[in-house]
Write a protein that holds these residues in place. Structure first.
Motif, PDB file in Angstrom:
ATOM      1  N   SER A  10      46.869  36.124  40.756  1.00  8.61           N
ATOM      2  CA  SER A  10      47.677  35.663  41.901  1.00  8.61           C
ATOM      3  C   SER A  10      48.271  34.274  41.640  1.00  8.61           C
ATOM      4  O   SER A  10      49.324  33.937  42.162  1.00  8.61           O
ATOM      5  CB  SER A  10      46.837  35.637  43.171  1.00  8.61           C
ATOM      6  OG  SER A  10      45.878  34.611  43.070  1.00  8.61           O
ATOM      7  N   GLY A  11      47.584  33.456  40.820  1.00  4.73           N
ATOM      8  CA  GLY A  11      48.174  32.166  40.493  1.00  4.73           C
ATOM      9  C   GLY A  11      48.036  31.120  41.579  1.00  4.73           C
ATOM     10  O   GLY A  11      48.832  30.184  41.649  1.00  4.73           O
ATOM     11  N   SER A  12      47.020  31.229  42.425  1.00  6.88           N
ATOM     12  CA  SER A  12      46.860  30.200  43.476  1.00  6.88           C
ATOM     13  C   SER A  12      46.509  28.855  42.836  1.00  6.88           C
ATOM     14  O   SER A  12      46.885  27.806  43.326  1.00  6.88           O
ATOM     15  CB  SER A  12      45.791  30.619  44.481  1.00  6.88           C
ATOM     16  OG  SER A  12      44.515  30.659  43.868  1.00  6.88           O
ATOM     17  N   ASN A  13      45.817  28.891  41.697  1.00  5.00           N
ATOM     18  CA  ASN A  13      45.516  27.632  40.990  1.00  5.00           C
ATOM     19  C   ASN A  13      46.757  27.096  40.293  1.00  5.00           C
ATOM     20  O   ASN A  13      46.979  25.885  40.245  1.00  5.00           O
ATOM     21  CB  ASN A  13      44.368  27.844  40.011  1.00  5.00           C
ATOM     22  CG  ASN A  13      43.044  27.915  40.740  1.00  5.00           C
ATOM     23  OD1 ASN A  13      42.504  26.896  41.144  1.00  5.00           O
ATOM     24  ND2 ASN A  13      42.563  29.116  40.966  1.00  5.00           N
ATOM     25  N   GLU A 195      38.496  25.155  44.013  1.00  5.05           N
ATOM     26  CA  GLU A 195      39.197  25.335  42.721  1.00  5.05           C
ATOM     27  C   GLU A 195      40.512  24.580  42.718  1.00  5.05           C
ATOM     28  O   GLU A 195      40.879  23.925  41.752  1.00  5.05           O
ATOM     29  CB  GLU A 195      39.497  26.816  42.467  1.00  5.05           C
ATOM     30  CG  GLU A 195      38.319  27.683  42.205  1.00  5.05           C
ATOM     31  CD  GLU A 195      38.731  29.150  42.142  1.00  5.05           C
ATOM     32  OE1 GLU A 195      39.875  29.491  42.457  1.00  5.05           O
ATOM     33  OE2 GLU A 195      37.874  29.967  41.748  1.00  5.05           O
TER      34      GLU A 195
END
Ligand code: GRF
Length: 225
Positions: A10-13, A195
């Motif tokens: 998802s690439g939330s980081n 995170e």
């Protein structure tokens, strides 16, 4: 400073790194010059495109195409080629830092050796405390251990990547207490929020460390009289 980010999901980081490195007074003093995804359907690719960041899709399945699961040797060769080509993609950007942000593949020496020869630090997000729950599904596993009373705290860490999975030297460690009868979703939410803070702090700390070593090296050079 140039940063290459490796993603799989998802690439939330990744989003946290984008948000921290853009805008008026960015807290992350670096530019993400490329996002490389091990999945052709990672939502993180959309996030990168929206931010105007070049993307590369680098899937293991394209290297394994046509190789039966049973032929272990051929698959190992394909895996090494995948990692060696990944290193080339990274080195081609001449970055100051590589960030594994939800990258779901083990990085073998076929990747690590060329990258360390190029003197590029690699950091990784592990959603558990140092030396605990290495590998995948760390969040679910730490939740179970917490609800069984086996651990009283959990968290996440950013560490330097070495061959041993999730066992490199920690740079940032963030802890949260176990809450009795908390749902796994609520636990996961608290870990992800942690995170997103840790990944920005870890990237900046790694960049600062490289800057320090550069200045150290410069200062160590004998001034030619
Ligand atoms: C992190 O918990 C990571 O360990 C796992 O998925 C999360 C990363 O998600 N692989 P995202 O892709 O950064 O949203």
């Amino acid at each position: 400073a140039k940063i290459v980010v490796l993603i799989s999901g998802s690439g939330s980081n990744l989003q946290a790194l984008i948000d921290a490195s853009t805008g008026e007074n960015p807290t992350l003093k670096g530019d993400i010059c490329r996002v490389i995804s091990s999945s052709d359907s990672a939502f993180g690719l959309e996030r990168a495109k929206k931010a105007g960041i070049p993307t590369t899709i680098h899937t293991l399945k394209s290297y394994n195409a046509g190789i039966p699961k049973a032929s272990k040797k051929k698959r190992k060769r394909a895996r090494d080629q995948f990692d060696a080509d990944l290193a080339k993609l990274v080195i081609n950007e001449n970055p100051d830092l590589v960030v594994c942000a939800g990258w779901m593949l083990i990085l073998s020496l076929a990747f690590l050796n060329p990258i360390s020869k190029a003197n590029i630090p690699i950091i990784n997000l592990h959603p558990a405390l140092p030396g605990t729950f290495e590998g995948t599904h760390a969040i679910e596993r730490s939740w179970e251990a917490g609800q069984k009373g086996e651990i009283t705290k959990g968290g996440c860490m950013i560490h330097y990547v070495i061959e041993a999975v999730d066992l490199g030297e920690p740079i940032v460690v963030k802890e949260i207490p176990i809450i009795k009868d908390e749902t796994v979703e609520a636990w996961e939410e608290r870990i992800h929020n942690l995170e997103h803070i840790a990944i920005v702090e870890g990237a900046q700390a790694a960049l600062d460390a490289t800057k320090n070593t550069e200045t150290e090296e410069k200062s160590n050079v004998e001034e030619v009289p």
